[in-house]
Design a protein around this motif. Structure first.
Motif, PDB file in Angstrom:
ATOM      1  N   GLU A 197       0.971  -1.497  -0.008  1.00 32.81           N
ATOM      2  CA  GLU A 197      -0.173  -0.190  -0.229  1.00 32.81           C
ATOM      3  C   GLU A 197       0.347   1.377   0.081  1.00 32.81           C
ATOM      4  N   MET A 198       1.869   0.823   0.378  1.00 41.45           N
ATOM      5  CA  MET A 198       2.820   2.411   0.238  1.00 41.45           C
ATOM      6  C   MET A 198       3.250   2.817  -1.090  1.00 41.45           C
ATOM      7  N   ASN A 199       4.061   1.735  -2.068  1.00 42.96           N
ATOM      8  CA  ASN A 199       4.209   1.406  -3.060  1.00 42.96           C
ATOM      9  C   ASN A 199       5.484   2.376  -3.428  1.00 42.96           C
ATOM     10  N   VAL A 200       5.808   2.028  -1.802  1.00 46.30           N
ATOM     11  CA  VAL A 200       7.749   2.417  -1.874  1.00 46.30           C
ATOM     12  C   VAL A 200       8.891   1.559  -2.550  1.00 46.30           C
ATOM     13  N   LEU A 201       8.368   0.162  -2.165  1.00 46.87           N
ATOM     14  CA  LEU A 201       9.198  -0.911  -3.297  1.00 46.87           C
ATOM     15  C   LEU A 201       9.797  -0.037  -4.608  1.00 46.87           C
ATOM     16  N   PRO A 202       8.620   0.018  -5.680  1.00 42.41           N
ATOM     17  CA  PRO A 202       9.594   0.382  -7.202  1.00 42.41           C
ATOM     18  C   PRO A 202      10.101   1.615  -7.233  1.00 42.41           C
TER      19      PRO A 202
END
Length: 120
Positions: A101-106
């Motif tokens: 949900e944080m969409n931080v890895l990509p």
């Protein structure tokens, strides 16, 4: 295979066996002793790179020395990416959902890769 235990990870890089404060967001992970030590090492590297005690390692903005800004940003992004990647790998289903949900890895991967390439 080494047995795994449940740990709760704070944004300050603390790895605890129980949740101690209802007002803190924890990433719940299942880790062996070796995996926990690797995570602790990643936190150590992150803190050493930032050279600031008590820094929230997941804070999106940082203060850098202008003379080495590109290098530090590249190292910093790479370390944050590795931390989130490892938290995701060790994380419970809830932790994985939180990180997704944080969409931080990509975003972190692209950011760290671009910055490292510019430094070279």
């Amino acid at each position: 295979m080494e047995p795994k235990e449940t740990f709760y990870v704070t944004a300050k890089g603390e790895i605890q066996p129980i949740q101690t404060d209802d007002h803190i967001h924890y990433f719940e992970i299942e880790a062996s002793l070796e995996e926990k030590q690797k995570l602790e090492h990643l936190f150590y590297e992150m803190k050493a790179n930032n050279k600031q005690e008590g820094l929230d390692i997941f804070k999106p903005t940082r203060v850098y020395d202008d003379s080495n800004a590109m290098f530090h940003r590249g190292v910093d992004s790479k370390l944050v990416y590795e931390l989130f990647r490892y938290l995701y790998l060790l994380g419970t289903e809830q932790t994985k959902r939180d990180i997704e949900e944080m969409n931080v890895l990509p975003e972190l991967y692209e950011s760290s890769h671009d910055r490292i390439e510019k430094v070279k």
